[in-house]
Design a protein around this motif. Structure first.
Motif, mmCIF file in Angstrom:
data_model
loop_
_atom_site.group_PDB
_atom_site.id
_atom_site.type_symbol
_atom_site.label_atom_id
_atom_site.label_comp_id
_atom_site.label_asym_id
_atom_site.label_seq_id
_atom_site.Cartn_x
_atom_site.Cartn_y
_atom_site.Cartn_z
ATOM 1 N N SER A 107 0.558 -1.075 -0.328
ATOM 2 C CA SER A 107 0.041 0.018 -0.012
ATOM 3 C C SER A 107 1.027 1.539 0.038
ATOM 4 C CB SER A 107 -1.045 -0.193 1.362
ATOM 5 O OG SER A 107 -0.170 0.308 2.524
ATOM 6 N N ASN A 137 -3.235 3.192 -4.734
ATOM 7 C CA ASN A 137 -1.648 2.968 -5.511
ATOM 8 C C ASN A 137 -1.936 3.947 -6.121
ATOM 9 O OD1 ASN A 137 1.089 1.127 -4.811
ATOM 10 N ND2 ASN A 137 -0.639 0.568 -3.609
ATOM 11 N N GLU A 138 -3.817 4.082 -6.616
ATOM 12 C CA GLU A 138 -4.119 5.087 -7.829
ATOM 13 C C GLU A 138 -4.173 4.233 -8.716
ATOM 14 O OE1 GLU A 138 -2.425 8.597 -8.685
ATOM 15 O OE2 GLU A 138 -2.193 9.172 -7.062
ATOM 16 N N ASN A 178 -8.259 3.921 -4.394
ATOM 17 C CA ASN A 178 -6.932 3.377 -5.601
ATOM 18 C C ASN A 178 -8.323 4.159 -6.652
ATOM 19 O OD1 ASN A 178 -4.935 1.891 -5.919
ATOM 20 N ND2 ASN A 178 -6.262 0.926 -4.623
ATOM 21 N N ASN A 207 -13.167 5.086 -2.454
ATOM 22 C CA ASN A 207 -12.918 5.172 -4.369
ATOM 23 C C ASN A 207 -13.899 5.680 -4.943
ATOM 24 O OD1 ASN A 207 -10.726 2.977 -5.272
ATOM 25 N ND2 ASN A 207 -11.293 1.843 -3.475
#
Length: 526
Positions: free
Chosen positions: A244, A274-275, A302, A330
């Motif tokens: 992460s 972590n996109e 993410n 998200n």
């Protein structure tokens, strides 16, 4: 002990250690207790081998003598005298150079002993050097200690939150195989980057017992994962992998996804922050079913959105072993929750579901009735969504289907007094008696209830207190950042006499006038 008969003392101390006394004083601020016990405890009396922890606290301490600061010679001398003991060593905050010099001197002193004598001496099995500002140069010196005989039995190594960098990781990596018992390695938040990940890659397969690897917050990107993943694929015993807070994005997520099938023992996977986006979520989802032992998946923060949620939903049904899912922050929205609902319903062993900060509204929460299939669900986290009053009404339809729910987090949803009224009537009303009655409209097992930042006034507090009165399981109630005054606090305080398990009620940042009182109400006996 010297003032008592040895037989009585021996029996008493055996009993104390058998129930794990030192395990209960483990927090480092109290661990000096365990240290002093071990200092005078004769090995002949107990034969205890795993009872020692050395602790460094900022500003000096009481080891090995009363008063004064730690001296390297004192630490080294104490460790040298510990024959046949396994040392649990935790050192945090300032003067790390003292410990490093002591360990280096100990290595030199032991090198002058015979092989038989070295086997008689101390062995470090548990090492926590987190938050010590260890730079690349100090990492080089630490490496020489790790490859010495005193770390041959080392199984736990925590170096998170230092300044090791890529160069330091490169120096530490080659000595990891010199610790053949190593089960746990934490190098999180050390900025090792792609360089450090590449240096680790070739050494991981040589750590034949490694089960838990934490590399969060290290700036590892696509290139670094390209080097690291082949090493992960050959590490057959890794069950917990934390990546992460790096910079994987979709390309890095694909690298991880491609090796999941080779990680036969993987049970916990953390790819949060972590996109990876919808595309990264899709490729990870497609490979989850290859992890036959997977228990926990964390994809928080993410930006997977509705599309990523839809793809994930399709694959969740192929992962019957999953018990913990985190999809917090998200931007899934009602559309994403509607897509995920079917997948959640097929996770029959699900115990924990984290959906914080996803802009879920009343329409979306209504679809969570699918959780009726998850009969073991214990934790539901819906903080920082947009449920409002109407959403609370829809939520009652969900909660009555979760008989084992023990933690419910609803803070930051704008429920207001109206929402509390709906929840109190439909979910939390407790039937009087020796045991709460489980029936329609009740959720009697809840132990921790979070209702902070919901615009609750004294009226809502009174209604909630009346509904929960008599609960035998409720342990903590979070009502922070609401609009409760001293009058409402008084009503809530009366709950302690009727709720035998209740320990604390958090009223931080409310509208109480008596600023001298503690914002957290606790049971009087505490």
């Amino acid at each position: 002990v010297s003032e008592k008969r040895e037989e009585m003392a021996t029996d008493m101390l055996h009993e104390v250690f058998s129930v794990g006394l030192l395990g209960r004083v483990w927090p480092y601020e109290r661990a000096v207790t365990g240290l002093l016990v071990c200092k005078w405890l004769k090995e002949e009396l107990l034969g205890v081998l795993d009872t020692v922890m050395v602790v460094k606290k900022p500003g000096g301490g009481k080891f090995p003598e009363e008063g004064g600061k730690f001296q390297a010679e004192d630490v080294q001398s104490f460790l040298f005298r510990l024959r046949r003991h396994n040392v649990m060593l935790k050192w945090r905050g300032g003067e790390f150079e003292t410990l490093l010099r002591a360990l280096s001197d100990l290595v030199v002193q032991l090198s002058l002993c015979t092989k038989e004598e070295r086997q008689e001496h101390v062995g470090i099995t548990w090492l926590d050097l987190s938050s010590n500002g260890i730079s690349g140069e100090r990492a080089w010196r630490l490496a020489s200690v790790l490859q010495s005989p005193i770390c041959y039995r080392l199984w736990h190594m925590d170096l998170h939150d230092n300044k090791i960098g890529g160069g330091g990781a490169g120096r530490l990596a080659p000595v990891l195989p010199d610790c053949p018992a190593l089960l746990y390695v934490n190098l999180s938040w050390n900025d090792i980057g792609d360089e450090g990940a590449g240096r680790l890659a070739g050494e991981l397969p040589k750590c034949g017992q490694l089960q838990r690897l934490e590399l969060s917050g290290n700036g590892i990107g696509y290139e670094g994962m390209g080097w690291l993943c082949p090493g992960l694929a050959q590490s057959k015993l890794i069950s917990h992998l934390d990546l992460s807070g790096n910079e994987l994005r979709a390309q890095g997520a694909r690298k991880v996804a491609n090796v999941l099938g080779a990680m036969e023992s993987l049970q916990h996977l953390d790819l949060g922050a972590n996109e990876i986006g919808a595309l990264g979520a899709a490729v990870v989802a497609e490979n989850l079913s290859k992890c036959s032992q997977l228990r926990s998946i964390d994809l928080r923060e993410n930006k997977i959105g509705i599309q990523g949620a839809a793809r994930l939903s399709v694959e969740l049904g192929n992962c019957p072993t999953i018990t913990h899912i985190s999809l917090a922050w998200n931007s899934i929205g009602d559309g994403g929750i509607c897509s995920l609902a079917e997948g959640f319903g097929e996770c029959l062993n699900l115990k924990s579901l984290d959906l914080r900060g996803n802009k879920i509204r009343p329409g979306g929460v209504a679809t969570l009735t699918c959780l009726a299939n998850c009969r073991d669900l214990e934790i539901l986290d819906l903080r920082a969504n947009e449920l409002r009053d109407a959403g609370a009404g829809r939520l009652t339809e969900v909660l009555i289907l979760c008989p084992k729910l023990t933690r419910l987090e609803l803070s930051g949803n704008g429920l207001g007094d109206g929402g509390i009224e709906r929840l109190a009537t439909g979910v939390f009303q407790v039937t009087p008696g020796p045991e709460p009655h489980l029936g329609p409209g009740q959720c009697p097992r809840v132990q921790h209830l979070g209702l902070g930042s919901n615009g609750i006034s004294d009226e809502g507090a009174r209604r909630l207190a009346a509904a929960l009165l008599g609960s035998r399981r409720l342990q903590s109630l979070d009502l922070s950042e609401n609009d409760i005054t001293d009058a409402g606090a008084g009503v809530l305080g009366a709950m302690f006499s009727e709720c035998p398990a209740l320990e604390r009620i958090d009223l931080t940042s409310n509208r109480r006038n008596n600023t001298g009182t503690d914002p957290v109400l606790v049971r009087a006996s505490q």
